[in-house]
Design an enzyme around this catalytic site. Sequence first.
Site, PDB file in Angstrom:
ATOM      1  N   GLU A  67      37.469  35.379  42.432  1.00 51.39           N
ATOM      2  CA  GLU A  67      37.695  35.600  40.523  1.00 51.39           C
ATOM      3  C   GLU A  67      37.210  35.107  40.151  1.00 51.39           C
ATOM      4  O   GLU A  67      36.494  35.045  39.084  1.00 51.39           O
ATOM      5  CB  GLU A  67      39.010  34.106  40.661  1.00 51.39           C
ATOM      6  CG  GLU A  67      38.988  34.189  39.502  1.00 51.39           C
ATOM      7  CD  GLU A  67      40.913  33.389  39.394  1.00 51.39           C
ATOM      8  OE1 GLU A  67      41.119  33.672  38.023  1.00 51.39           O
ATOM      9  OE2 GLU A  67      41.595  33.767  40.388  1.00 51.39           O
ATOM     10  N   SER A  68      35.507  34.131  40.523  1.00 54.06           N
ATOM     11  CA  SER A  68      33.903  33.973  40.109  1.00 54.06           C
ATOM     12  C   SER A  68      33.553  34.845  39.035  1.00 54.06           C
ATOM     13  O   SER A  68      33.011  35.059  38.821  1.00 54.06           O
ATOM     14  CB  SER A  68      33.689  33.049  40.782  1.00 54.06           C
ATOM     15  OG  SER A  68      34.502  32.580  41.455  1.00 54.06           O
TER      16      SER A  68
END
Length: 144
Positions: A67-68
């Site tokens: 997600e980062s």
Amino acid sequence: MKRNRDFNKEEVLAMYAKICKNTLMETLNIEYIDAGPDFLVATMPVNERVHQPAGLLHGGAMVALAESLGSGASIMLIDPKKQEVRGIEISANHVRSKRAGYVTGTARLVHRGRTLHLWEIRITDENNVLLSVCKITNIVIDKK
């Protein structure tokens, strides 16, 4: 950073180093190491900070890396003065486990729409062995 001809890798990596201070990315020691107009790469150490009780890399830590990367990569495609990015869906298929060392995630653009971005993130180990394949869909919204 919106158009490919404006892309500057060093500027992008410096931006990520700055905006990740005091965030989950800093807590997990995620380091952005490479970038291009349609991809972003980061590493994360595998140690007791990201283990699950059995001593293996926690699947949630891999999803946090994914997600980062996916959300961060979408920032390269917008005007951050006028727009923001929000992850609206993420999925992960973990195919191998890991106990120590580090992992590398690479986000590659699958679809770039006006309001939706789709990224595939492949997470591998030091020997380029595939550990997880993730997908994230991000929505682009106007700042208020």
